[in-house]
Motif scaffolding. Structure first.
Motif, PDB file in Angstrom:
ATOM      1  N   ALA A 165      -0.557   0.547  -6.218  1.00  0.00           N
ATOM      2  CA  ALA A 165      -1.112   1.546  -7.126  1.00  0.00           C
ATOM      3  C   ALA A 165      -0.012   2.539  -7.479  1.00  0.00           C
ATOM      4  CB  ALA A 165      -2.284   2.261  -6.472  1.00  0.00           C
ATOM      5  N   SER A 166      -0.136   3.169  -8.629  1.00  0.00           N
ATOM      6  CA  SER A 166       0.821   4.187  -9.059  1.00  0.00           C
ATOM      7  C   SER A 166       0.330   5.559  -8.625  1.00  0.00           C
ATOM      8  CB  SER A 166       0.990   4.142 -10.579  1.00  0.00           C
ATOM      9  OG  SER A 166       1.879   5.152 -11.019  1.00  0.00           O
ATOM     10  N   HIS A 167       1.212   6.339  -8.018  1.00  0.00           N
ATOM     11  CA  HIS A 167       0.871   7.696  -7.617  1.00  0.00           C
ATOM     12  C   HIS A 167       1.579   8.687  -8.529  1.00  0.00           C
ATOM     13  CE1 HIS A 167      -0.509   6.802  -3.209  1.00  0.00           C
ATOM     14  NE2 HIS A 167      -1.163   6.096  -4.114  1.00  0.00           N
ATOM     15  N   ALA A 168       0.835   9.676  -9.017  1.00  0.00           N
ATOM     16  CA  ALA A 168       1.374  10.684  -9.927  1.00  0.00           C
ATOM     17  C   ALA A 168       1.544  12.000  -9.178  1.00  0.00           C
ATOM     18  CB  ALA A 168       0.443  10.873 -11.122  1.00  0.00           C
ATOM     19  N   VAL A 169       2.703  12.637  -9.353  1.00  0.00           N
ATOM     20  CA  VAL A 169       3.017  13.902  -8.699  1.00  0.00           C
ATOM     21  C   VAL A 169       3.456  14.903  -9.755  1.00  0.00           C
ATOM     22  CG1 VAL A 169       4.546  15.079  -7.070  1.00  0.00           C
ATOM     23  CG2 VAL A 169       3.660  12.793  -6.526  1.00  0.00           C
ATOM     24  N   THR A 170       2.813  16.047  -9.791  1.00  0.00           N
ATOM     25  CA  THR A 170       3.199  17.114 -10.707  1.00  0.00           C
ATOM     26  C   THR A 170       4.271  17.973 -10.065  1.00  0.00           C
ATOM     27  OG1 THR A 170       1.035  17.189 -11.786  1.00  0.00           O
ATOM     28  CG2 THR A 170       2.397  19.168 -11.933  1.00  0.00           C
ATOM     29  N   THR A 217       5.884   3.954  -7.864  1.00  0.00           N
ATOM     30  CA  THR A 217       5.294   2.639  -7.616  1.00  0.00           C
ATOM     31  C   THR A 217       6.198   1.848  -6.685  1.00  0.00           C
ATOM     32  OG1 THR A 217       6.326   1.726  -9.608  1.00  0.00           O
ATOM     33  CG2 THR A 217       4.035   2.474  -9.808  1.00  0.00           C
ATOM     34  N   VAL A 218       5.614   0.910  -5.977  1.00  0.00           N
ATOM     35  CA  VAL A 218       6.362  -0.009  -5.126  1.00  0.00           C
ATOM     36  C   VAL A 218       5.948  -1.432  -5.482  1.00  0.00           C
ATOM     37  CG1 VAL A 218       6.852  -0.763  -2.773  1.00  0.00           C
ATOM     38  CG2 VAL A 218       6.504   1.678  -3.252  1.00  0.00           C
ATOM     39  N   LEU A 255       0.855  -1.179   0.000  1.00  0.00           N
ATOM     40  CA  LEU A 255       0.000   0.000   0.000  1.00  0.00           C
ATOM     41  C   LEU A 255       0.894   1.233   0.000  1.00  0.00           C
ATOM     42  CD1 LEU A 255      -2.847   1.246   0.244  1.00  0.00           C
ATOM     43  CD2 LEU A 255      -2.570   1.119   2.739  1.00  0.00           C
ATOM     44  N   LEU A 256       0.937   1.919  -1.141  1.00  0.00           N
ATOM     45  CA  LEU A 256       1.758   3.125  -1.253  1.00  0.00           C
ATOM     46  C   LEU A 256       1.050   4.262  -0.511  1.00  0.00           C
ATOM     47  CD1 LEU A 256       4.162   4.662  -2.366  1.00  0.00           C
ATOM     48  CD2 LEU A 256       2.951   4.890  -4.546  1.00  0.00           C
ATOM     49  N   LEU A 257       1.725   4.813   0.496  1.00  0.00           N
ATOM     50  CA  LEU A 257       1.112   5.802   1.367  1.00  0.00           C
ATOM     51  C   LEU A 257       1.598   7.218   1.114  1.00  0.00           C
ATOM     52  CD1 LEU A 257       1.332   3.735   4.674  1.00  0.00           C
ATOM     53  CD2 LEU A 257      -0.707   4.127   3.270  1.00  0.00           C
ATOM     54  N   TYR A 275       0.651  10.999   7.832  1.00  0.00           N
ATOM     55  CA  TYR A 275       1.761  11.176   6.910  1.00  0.00           C
ATOM     56  C   TYR A 275       2.505   9.850   6.842  1.00  0.00           C
ATOM     57  CZ  TYR A 275       6.643  12.011   5.701  1.00  0.00           C
ATOM     58  OH  TYR A 275       7.901  11.903   5.159  1.00  0.00           O
ATOM     59  N   GLY A 276       2.446   9.196   5.687  1.00  0.00           N
ATOM     60  CA  GLY A 276       3.186   7.957   5.506  1.00  0.00           C
ATOM     61  C   GLY A 276       2.713   6.849   6.418  1.00  0.00           C
TER      62      GLY A 276
END
Length: 575
Positions: free
Chosen positions: A235-240, A220-221, A145-147, A517-518
């Motif tokens: 899941a993949s998290h996108a950051v601008t 991703t992890v 679980l990517l936090l 946070y995390g």
């Protein structure tokens, strides 16, 4: 893809191009290899040796030895001006044009540069990369679980490397963390150690930021499970990453120790380890601070709520015992305060009244309640352009700390030390508006809105629900900052403060939240500790839209303490 380009040189006479010794006319120039890819991996790179070939009118060809070579994006690498040898810098990935000029002709081709950094943690077996050489299974209960970072967050390009955090797995498992930005990839192979985090290596993070090509960076992890030797993907998290140099210094209140912490590019430090002691009992608590916009002055309440305030010179050595003051804690009492733009005046809130004191001496300029609200007032903040003051009006508390109803209002500044009548921007409507803050352009006011004027009172077991909103300073419809809050109707964000930076198409707003946070080891998950977050606010939003973005955790905080009231200013010059 660009094919070799043809160009004709200019000269006197009717002909064009160059005549060589054999009398042939140079008609074409070509680069080889065409559209190559250079790969930089962990500081090593394959050199690309470009050559240029000239073709004459009679069909003869020759390799050019006197061409002039250039590359458009020098951050990607360097090229020998006469040799055509390109060496990638490893600092950025992307595409660029390579050009050669010779014999009055010009040719160019597209060069692709990839950067692939790989990091291996302690205790990782040598064959770990091969174990991940299988199609991962996403969305499985065994997937990590990517936090953090949060999906769809917007961050400035000056942000420090992320601490990527996740949960899931047991001893014996391996992890692969992958960060991709354009043509740059940073990969880490890690053994299960119970922390479930990886701070992206500084060099790799710099490359990731430089290589963002207008699309988000993705995180991703993957987990290699020792139990079945299968790979499971988060899941993949996108950051601008916005092109914004948001630097300066942030001064926040560490409630756990009663001190003001400062975060700069160099890290975190305690502003005053030994603030002035209270004469009666030696108490040294510092609270309810504010910082001038030029970063030179800090005003703070000392000791207890409503006790004496003091003003400090932030360019002085404040590590001595006791810390020196510009205005000693004998001149005025305050609950909160705000400097005017040049810090010559300090507007104070005490009891339920507002007053004005001299920013250099602490002497009263406008006594409490004289020419300023005499009741029901709290949380004043001066606009960066000096034209107005936002505050909470008509609150129902006995002092400017705890109240459950309050209007948002502005006071026009009509002349030096002269103020107009308050104008209501947002009625209470059954809630407490609180802690307004002006955008750096003075066009917007962000504020908190909740069931109480503060986020929590440590005498109760739960937090008071509260959220962030924004409204035009000239008046208009308020807009809930749902993206920053964590969703429409989410009530866990408090005490906003705009930074002075208008960068990358955004204003940058700090606030505190008790959200996770995390994870629970590297972060704060499950603790309910107050931490400072930052959201990007579009500086030119479409009318009526939520201009906020998903937030990011302010780097360099202490995750073991309660942190709030983050005042973000430019760093003053070193004396």
């Amino acid at each position: 893809m660009l094919a070799a380009a043809l160009a004709v040189g200019c000269g006197g006479g009717e002909g064009s191009g160059d005549d060589d010794d054999d009398g042939g006319l140079a008609t074409a120039l070509a680069i080889a290899p065409q559209d190559p890819t250079a790969i930089a991996a962990n500081g090593l790179t394959d050199a690309v040796n470009f050559t240029a070939t000239i073709t004459y009118a009679n069909g003869d060809t020759a390799v050019v030895s006197d061409g002039s070579w250039t590359v458009d994006d020098v951050q990607l690498g360097t090229i020998g001006a006469t040799t055509g040898k390109f060496v990638a810098s490893g600092e950025k990935a992307g595409t660029t044009q390579v050009t050669v000029a010779a014999h009055g002709l010009v040719a160019e081709t597209t060069l692709t540069v990839r950067v692939e950094d790989v990091h291996v943690g302690d205790g990782v077996p040598a064959d770990a990369p091969g174990r991940f050489d299988q199609a991962p299974t996403p969305g499985d209960p065994a997937s990590p679980l990517l936090l953090y970072p949060l999906d769809q967050a917007v961050v400035p390009s000056s942000i420090k490397p992320f601490d990527v955090q996740w949960d899931g797995g047991v001893a014996g498992d391996l992890y692969r963390v992958t960060v991709v930005a354009g043509l740059a990839t940073a990969t880490a192979y890690l053994a299960h150690d119970g922390r479930h985090d990886w701070v992206v290596a500084a060099d790799s993070w710099s490359t990731i930021v430089a290589s963002v090509d207008g699309t988000p960076a993705t995180f991703t992890v993957d987990r290699w499970a020792a139990s079945d030797q299968r790979v499971y993907r988060s899941a993949s998290h996108a950051v601008t990453v916005a092109p914004a140099n948001v630097a300066g210094a942030i001064y926040y209140w560490d409630l756990s120790d009663g001190r003001i912490q400062r975060i700069t590019a160099a890290g975190r430090d305690v502003v005053m380890p030994n603030p002035p002691p209270r004469p009666a009992d030696g108490a040294r608590c510092v609270a309810c601070h504010t910082v001038s916009r030029d970063g030179r002055r800090m005003a703070a309440e000392l000791w207890d709520g409503g006790d004496f305030g003091a003003i400090f010179d932030l360019t002085a050595d404040l590590t001595v015992d006791p810390a020196p003051t510009v205005v000693a804690p004998t001149q005025y009492r305050a609950l909160s305060s705000t400097f005017n733009p040049d810090a010559s005046r300090l507007l104070i809130s005490f009891g339920t009244q507002l007053g004005l004191v001299d920013g250099g001496t602490g002497a009263p300029v406008t006594p409490l309640g004289a020419g300023l609200p005499a009741s029901g007032a709290a949380h004043p903040t001066w606009s960066p352009d000096g034209s107005s003051i936002a505050f909470v009006a008509n609150h129902n508390g006995t002092w400017a700390v705890d109240f459950t109803l309050g209007d948002l209002a502005v006071i026009p500044v009509t002349a030096p030390d002269t103020f107009g009548a308050p104008v209501i921007l947002r009625n209470a409507d059954g809630m407490a508006n609180a802690w307004p803050t002006f955008s750096p352009t003075s066009q917007w006011i962000a504020f908190g809105r909740g069931v109480n004027s503060r986020g929590r009172n440590d005498s109760i077991p739960a937090v008071y629900p509260g959220s962030l909103w924004i409204i035009p300073a000239a008046g208009g419809a308020p807009i809930e900052l749902a993206n920053a809050n964590g969703g429409a109707g989410v009530m866990d964000c408090y005490l906003p403060n705009f930074s002075p930076f208008d960068e990358g198409g955004y204003h940058w707003l700090a606030f505190y939240s008790t959200r996770d946070y995390g994870n629970a080891v590297a972060g704060t998950r499950g603790s309910g500790r107050r931490q400072i977050w930052v959201t990007a606010i579009k500086n030119n939003p479409t009318p009526g839209e939520d201009p906020s973005a998903v937030g990011y955790w302010l780097p360099d905080q202490d995750v073991a303490t309660h942190n709030m009231s983050g005042y973000w200013v430019v760093e003053p010059p070193v004396p």
